[in-house]
Design an enzyme around this catalytic site. Sequence first.
Site, PDB file in Angstrom:
ATOM      1  N   ASP A   1       2.835  -0.922   1.020  1.00  0.00           N
ATOM      2  CA  ASP A   1       3.241  -0.817   2.425  1.00  0.00           C
ATOM      3  C   ASP A   1       4.760  -0.928   2.448  1.00  0.00           C
ATOM      4  O   ASP A   1       5.318  -2.025   2.498  1.00  0.00           O
ATOM      5  CB  ASP A   1       2.591  -1.929   3.245  1.00  0.00           C
ATOM      6  CG  ASP A   1       2.943  -1.838   4.720  1.00  0.00           C
ATOM      7  OD1 ASP A   1       3.104  -0.712   5.228  1.00  0.00           O
ATOM      8  OD2 ASP A   1       3.058  -2.897   5.369  1.00  0.00           O
TER       9      ASP A   1
ATOM     10  N   GLU B   1       0.423   4.561   2.838  1.00  0.00           N
ATOM     11  CA  GLU B   1       0.117   5.025   4.181  1.00  0.00           C
ATOM     12  C   GLU B   1       1.029   6.214   4.474  1.00  0.00           C
ATOM     13  O   GLU B   1       2.193   6.215   4.076  1.00  0.00           O
ATOM     14  CB  GLU B   1       0.381   3.885   5.165  1.00  0.00           C
ATOM     15  CG  GLU B   1      -0.088   4.145   6.565  1.00  0.00           C
ATOM     16  CD  GLU B   1       0.082   2.917   7.444  1.00  0.00           C
ATOM     17  OE1 GLU B   1      -0.902   2.211   7.668  1.00  0.00           O
ATOM     18  OE2 GLU B   1       1.225   2.673   7.886  1.00  0.00           O
TER      19      GLU B   1
ATOM     20  N   ASP C   1       2.167  -7.434   5.952  1.00  0.00           N
ATOM     21  CA  ASP C   1       2.595  -6.381   5.018  1.00  0.00           C
ATOM     22  C   ASP C   1       1.715  -6.396   3.766  1.00  0.00           C
ATOM     23  O   ASP C   1       1.403  -5.352   3.203  1.00  0.00           O
ATOM     24  CB  ASP C   1       4.058  -6.579   4.602  1.00  0.00           C
ATOM     25  CG  ASP C   1       4.983  -6.699   5.785  1.00  0.00           C
ATOM     26  OD1 ASP C   1       5.469  -5.666   6.258  1.00  0.00           O
ATOM     27  OD2 ASP C   1       5.182  -7.838   6.256  1.00  0.00           O
TER      28      ASP C   1
END
Length: 187
Positions: free
Chosen positions: A7, A67, A140
């Site tokens: 992330d 992502e 996170d």
Amino acid sequence: MIVLGVDPGSRKTGYGVIAEAEGRLSVLGCGLIRPAASGTLHERIGQLCSGLEEVIANMKPEAVALETAFVGRNVRSALILGQVRGAVLATVIKLGLPVREYAPREIKLAVTGTGAARKEQVASMLPRLLGLEEAPKPLDVTDALGIAYCDLSRGASLTGHCGMTGSGKSRSKGWAAFVDAHPELLA
């Protein structure tokens, strides 16, 4: 299969490493890469890449999952995140690892059964899915674990997608399918 979920962020980058063997998942490690707050963006990106290389050297993942880029209202933040993501991708590709990307809705769907889940819902579900006593902090880190979980769920590490068919339509049939896929979560 060992997957590293990342992330990315310019101030802190979450990572989570999950191994899958014989249908069982286990967390090998997770945490934050925190570049020095006093550094310039370029210095922080360099420190992030060094930290990521260290995580990869220690954890030896076979693939990396990210992502997809999220574009919000703040253009400056989006540009900075784009630079960070580019550096992460370059680091991973330089090390010869395959990279797979997932939309936020895909990740949330894989972890919680709904693509509209909040970050806190993802964090509360991961301990049940991964056999953890509690959710790692901060968000996170749980986001990174969720990304890795998405990659490994439903054979995604072999097919390169998470809960999606080639047509882009969700394979999920809602909660019933989620419960069928995760009987270990039933009380």
